[in-house]
Scaffold this motif. Structure first.
Motif, PDB file in Angstrom:
ATOM      1  N   GLU A 217       1.004  -1.366   0.110  1.00  0.00           N
ATOM      2  CA  GLU A 217       0.137   0.030  -0.134  1.00  0.00           C
ATOM      3  C   GLU A 217       1.032   1.072  -0.107  1.00  0.00           C
ATOM      4  OE1 GLU A 217      -4.016  -1.848   2.103  1.00  0.00           O
ATOM      5  OE2 GLU A 217      -2.731  -0.415   3.254  1.00  0.00           O
ATOM      6  N   ASN A 218       1.876   1.114   0.506  1.00  0.00           N
ATOM      7  CA  ASN A 218       2.845   2.014   0.276  1.00  0.00           C
ATOM      8  C   ASN A 218       4.323   2.751  -0.100  1.00  0.00           C
ATOM      9  OD1 ASN A 218       1.602   3.183   2.605  1.00  0.00           O
ATOM     10  ND2 ASN A 218       2.216   2.473   4.295  1.00  0.00           N
ATOM     11  N   VAL A 219       3.993   1.399  -0.823  1.00  0.00           N
ATOM     12  CA  VAL A 219       4.863   1.314  -1.940  1.00  0.00           C
ATOM     13  C   VAL A 219       4.481   2.289  -3.531  1.00  0.00           C
ATOM     14  CG1 VAL A 219       6.425  -0.056  -3.868  1.00  0.00           C
ATOM     15  CG2 VAL A 219       5.493  -1.029  -1.577  1.00  0.00           C
ATOM     16  N   PRO A 220       5.300   3.319  -4.156  1.00  0.00           N
ATOM     17  CA  PRO A 220       4.790   3.879  -5.380  1.00  0.00           C
ATOM     18  C   PRO A 220       4.593   2.960  -5.739  1.00  0.00           C
ATOM     19  CG  PRO A 220       6.738   4.830  -3.538  1.00  0.00           C
ATOM     20  CD  PRO A 220       6.311   3.645  -3.010  1.00  0.00           C
ATOM     21  N   LEU A 221       3.836   3.776  -6.745  1.00  0.00           N
ATOM     22  CA  LEU A 221       3.705   2.861  -7.734  1.00  0.00           C
ATOM     23  C   LEU A 221       4.502   3.190  -9.277  1.00  0.00           C
ATOM     24  CD1 LEU A 221      -0.103   3.332  -8.261  1.00  0.00           C
ATOM     25  CD2 LEU A 221       1.081   1.278  -7.402  1.00  0.00           C
ATOM     26  N   ASN A 222       4.353   2.243 -10.287  1.00  0.00           N
ATOM     27  CA  ASN A 222       5.174   2.743 -11.033  1.00  0.00           C
ATOM     28  C   ASN A 222       5.673   1.510 -11.085  1.00  0.00           C
ATOM     29  OD1 ASN A 222       3.445   4.127 -12.418  1.00  0.00           O
ATOM     30  ND2 ASN A 222       4.464   6.188 -11.908  1.00  0.00           N
ATOM     31  N   TYR A 223       5.990   0.473 -11.569  1.00  0.00           N
ATOM     32  CA  TYR A 223       7.334  -1.209 -11.371  1.00  0.00           C
ATOM     33  C   TYR A 223       7.195  -1.914 -11.262  1.00  0.00           C
ATOM     34  CZ  TYR A 223       4.758  -2.072  -6.607  1.00  0.00           C
ATOM     35  OH  TYR A 223       3.219  -2.525  -6.352  1.00  0.00           O
ATOM     36  N   VAL A 224       8.264  -2.845 -12.124  1.00  0.00           N
ATOM     37  CA  VAL A 224       7.827  -3.896 -12.545  1.00  0.00           C
ATOM     38  C   VAL A 224       9.568  -4.417 -11.855  1.00  0.00           C
ATOM     39  CG1 VAL A 224       7.751  -3.462 -15.049  1.00  0.00           C
ATOM     40  CG2 VAL A 224       8.907  -3.324 -14.427  1.00  0.00           C
ATOM     41  N   LEU A 231      16.314  -9.682 -18.179  1.00  0.00           N
ATOM     42  CA  LEU A 231      15.378 -10.266 -18.702  1.00  0.00           C
ATOM     43  C   LEU A 231      13.870 -10.076 -17.360  1.00  0.00           C
ATOM     44  CD1 LEU A 231      13.090 -12.347 -20.406  1.00  0.00           C
ATOM     45  CD2 LEU A 231      13.167 -14.047 -18.223  1.00  0.00           C
ATOM     46  N   LEU A 232      13.435  -9.102 -17.817  1.00  0.00           N
ATOM     47  CA  LEU A 232      12.215  -8.811 -17.190  1.00  0.00           C
ATOM     48  C   LEU A 232      10.937  -9.062 -16.837  1.00  0.00           C
ATOM     49  CD1 LEU A 232      12.657  -4.410 -18.059  1.00  0.00           C
ATOM     50  CD2 LEU A 232      13.272  -5.604 -15.870  1.00  0.00           C
ATOM     51  N   SER A 233      10.110  -9.713 -16.049  1.00  0.00           N
ATOM     52  CA  SER A 233       8.841 -10.026 -16.404  1.00  0.00           C
ATOM     53  C   SER A 233       7.470  -9.069 -16.163  1.00  0.00           C
ATOM     54  CB  SER A 233       8.856 -10.277 -14.413  1.00  0.00           C
ATOM     55  OG  SER A 233       7.903 -11.477 -14.263  1.00  0.00           O
ATOM     56  N   MET A 271       9.297  -9.394 -22.549  1.00  0.00           N
ATOM     57  CA  MET A 271      10.569  -9.616 -23.873  1.00  0.00           C
ATOM     58  C   MET A 271       9.862  -8.089 -24.393  1.00  0.00           C
ATOM     59  SD  MET A 271      11.466 -11.965 -26.408  1.00  0.00           S
ATOM     60  CE  MET A 271      12.347 -11.321 -26.729  1.00  0.00           C
ATOM     61  N   LEU A 272       8.551  -7.709 -24.526  1.00  0.00           N
ATOM     62  CA  LEU A 272       7.510  -5.948 -24.822  1.00  0.00           C
ATOM     63  C   LEU A 272       7.823  -5.628 -23.441  1.00  0.00           C
ATOM     64  CD1 LEU A 272       4.274  -5.632 -26.157  1.00  0.00           C
ATOM     65  CD2 LEU A 272       5.007  -4.723 -23.636  1.00  0.00           C
ATOM     66  N   ILE A 273       8.230  -6.075 -22.257  1.00  0.00           N
ATOM     67  CA  ILE A 273       8.252  -5.143 -21.273  1.00  0.00           C
ATOM     68  C   ILE A 273       9.644  -4.247 -21.435  1.00  0.00           C
ATOM     69  CG2 ILE A 273       8.476  -4.751 -18.642  1.00  0.00           C
ATOM     70  CD1 ILE A 273       5.317  -5.069 -19.418  1.00  0.00           C
ATOM     71  N   LYS A 274      10.482  -5.231 -21.580  1.00  0.00           N
ATOM     72  CA  LYS A 274      11.925  -4.790 -22.196  1.00  0.00           C
ATOM     73  C   LYS A 274      12.444  -3.751 -22.749  1.00  0.00           C
ATOM     74  CE  LYS A 274      16.830  -6.864 -22.375  1.00  0.00           C
ATOM     75  NZ  LYS A 274      17.539  -8.002 -22.231  1.00  0.00           N
ATOM     76  N   ARG A 275      11.615  -3.858 -23.532  1.00  0.00           N
ATOM     77  CA  ARG A 275      11.976  -3.322 -25.503  1.00  0.00           C
ATOM     78  C   ARG A 275      11.178  -1.875 -25.077  1.00  0.00           C
ATOM     79  NH1 ARG A 275       9.433  -7.890 -27.966  1.00  0.00           N
ATOM     80  NH2 ARG A 275       7.722  -6.987 -28.236  1.00  0.00           N
ATOM     81  N   VAL A 276      10.242  -2.020 -23.597  1.00  0.00           N
ATOM     82  CA  VAL A 276       9.461  -0.540 -23.596  1.00  0.00           C
ATOM     83  C   VAL A 276      10.230  -0.055 -22.930  1.00  0.00           C
ATOM     84  CG1 VAL A 276       7.603   0.536 -22.677  1.00  0.00           C
ATOM     85  CG2 VAL A 276       7.110  -1.091 -24.499  1.00  0.00           C
ATOM     86  N   LEU A 277      10.423  -0.546 -21.309  1.00  0.00           N
ATOM     87  CA  LEU A 277      11.700   0.772 -21.321  1.00  0.00           C
ATOM     88  C   LEU A 277      12.600   0.708 -21.457  1.00  0.00           C
ATOM     89  CD1 LEU A 277      11.265  -1.754 -17.675  1.00  0.00           C
ATOM     90  CD2 LEU A 277       9.641   0.982 -18.611  1.00  0.00           C
ATOM     91  N   ALA A 278      13.313  -0.332 -22.814  1.00  0.00           N
ATOM     92  CA  ALA A 278      14.680   0.351 -22.573  1.00  0.00           C
ATOM     93  C   ALA A 278      14.642   1.686 -23.758  1.00  0.00           C
ATOM     94  CB  ALA A 278      15.283  -0.528 -23.916  1.00  0.00           C
ATOM     95  N   THR A 279      13.111   1.883 -23.640  1.00  0.00           N
ATOM     96  CA  THR A 279      12.954   3.213 -24.762  1.00  0.00           C
ATOM     97  C   THR A 279      13.034   3.566 -24.066  1.00  0.00           C
ATOM     98  OG1 THR A 279      12.127   1.721 -26.896  1.00  0.00           O
ATOM     99  CG2 THR A 279      11.429   4.392 -26.572  1.00  0.00           C
ATOM    100  N   ILE A 280      12.302   4.274 -22.914  1.00  0.00           N
ATOM    101  CA  ILE A 280      12.267   4.314 -21.846  1.00  0.00           C
ATOM    102  C   ILE A 280      12.989   5.249 -20.830  1.00  0.00           C
ATOM    103  CG2 ILE A 280      11.602   5.715 -19.852  1.00  0.00           C
ATOM    104  CD1 ILE A 280       9.125   3.491 -20.738  1.00  0.00           C
TER     105      ILE A 280
END
Length: 374
Positions: A217-224, A231-233, A271-280
């Motif tokens: 509940e107190n962990v800031p959102l926006n994480y993986v 390898l990201l999940s 793999m999609l998560i990794k591709r997008v975060l690589a750009t960000i």
């Protein structure tokens, strides 16, 4: 030597007749092949449409409209909707018994119920929505459904894929039914629906094979999270309903649509998560992304200890590794059971294992209802 006119005409007639005969069989072969090929494409689409239809067939609806069964409400149409940014989501996209009416009856395993209960128990100020991708009725006699419904912050819902995608970046793409031509329609629809859910509501998505150990509940959102370096999940994803979180959700959906691969198991997920975060983040190195939200514009990539520290099943299910497993997970927010592999591991409820201990503590009602085996 010249052929006589009569002999020439006779031979020409025979050749023409033979060519017509050959042509006829080629056309017949083409028709049969086309029909077969069309059926092999159409059959799975029709079967999946039956699973993901908008509502129960009338005759089934009448049969199950009784005191024994309750039809789940649509998540977008029900009075109680997910609280944006304050909801934990679980999704079930598997179509059980596609050739039987049983596909409409909601079922939960003990381990799925434990996932839901542990999330609700450890996050009492969050809503927990369990969403099914096809029409479902609740069997009031199901012991695990009764367990999770005893928590006031748990809500069971269904969705309609086409309605769910409306007014999102993938609305037109979903209408093409490309997803149903996938080699992994259950997994790929799950990949898409978790992204759509976070695009619509923000919050936290979790797979149905986890045990939540601490409050989020107190962990800031926006994480993986990372399973291991490289390898990201997509088993745990958190995004804000507005701001950078919503922007990332939109990037996820656009990447899914533009580069969908129906033949790869993980291309549209981890793999999609990794591709997008690589750009960000401006780097392809997961090691550089990890625990570096400033680099990733506010998105945090947790190291494996947060969600995926136990990557070997024996840590969870072998009593010899109980103390090691407990030590490894002492700072974890949850543990992941890798259901694709662990579902074959039968476990006695009273076994002295990490999973048994965590289930007893974090999903006590499920643990009690499970009986001999978890």
């Amino acid at each position: 030597m010249f052929l006589r006119p009569r002999s020439f005409r006779l031979r020409l007639f025979i050749c023409v007749k033979l060519l017509v005969f050959i042509l006829f069989f080629h056309v017949l072969e083409l028709i049969v092949f086309t029909r077969f090929h069309f059926d092999t494409i159409l059959d799975p689409i029709l079967e999946l449409h039956q699973c993901y239809m908008d509502e129960l067939p009338g005759i089934i609806s009448e049969k199950w409209t009784s005191n024994k069964f309750i039809i789940l409400e649509d998540v977008l149409l029900s009075d109680i909707k997910p609280t944006p940014g304050r909801t934990i989501f679980f999704l079930e996209t598997k179509c059980q018994s596609p050739d039987s009416d049983l596909k409409y009856i909601m079922t939960l395993t003990a381990r799925q119920a434990c996932s839901i209960e542990s999330a609700a128990l450890n996050n009492p100020n969050f809503q927990v929505f369990v969403i099914f991708a096809n029409p479902k009725v609740i069997d009031k006699k199901n012991r695990f459904i009764n367990v999770i419904q005893s928590y006031k912050n748990v809500h069971l819902r269904q969705l309609n894929i086409w309605r769910y995608a409306k007014n999102t970046p993938v609305e037109d793409w979903v209408l093409t039914d490309n997803m149903f031509l996938s080699s992994y329609p259950t997994e790929h629809s799950s990949d898409l629906l978790r992204l759509l859910t976070l695009y619509r509501f923000g919050g936290i998505y979790m797979d149905l094979d986890v045990v939540v150990l601490r409050s989020l509940e107190n962990v800031p959102l926006n994480y993986v999270g990372t399973e291991f370096y490289g390898l990201l999940s997509n088993a745990v994803i958190s995004l804000e309903p507005t701001g950078i979180g919503h922007e990332v959700a939109e990037l996820f959906l656009r990447e899914f649509q533009q580069n969908f691969n129906g033949t790869s198991y993980i291309f549209n997920g981890p793999m999609l998560i990794k591709r997008v975060l690589a750009t960000i983040c401006g780097t392809k190195s997961v090691k550089e992304m990890t625990n570096n939200p400033r680099l990733c514009h506010g998105v945090r990539v947790f190291d494996p200890s947060a969600f995926f520290v136990l990557q070997k099943l024996f840590y969870l299910f072998d009593p010899k590794f109980l103390e090691i497993a407990m030590e490894k997970t002492k700072n974890s927010y949850l543990i992941h059971l890798w259901n694709k592999y662990s579902k074959k591991c039968l476990l006695k409820a009273d076994s002295n294992t990490a999973y048994g201990k965590y289930a007893e503590q974090h999903c006590p009602k499920t643990y009690e209802a499970a009986g001999e085996f978890l």
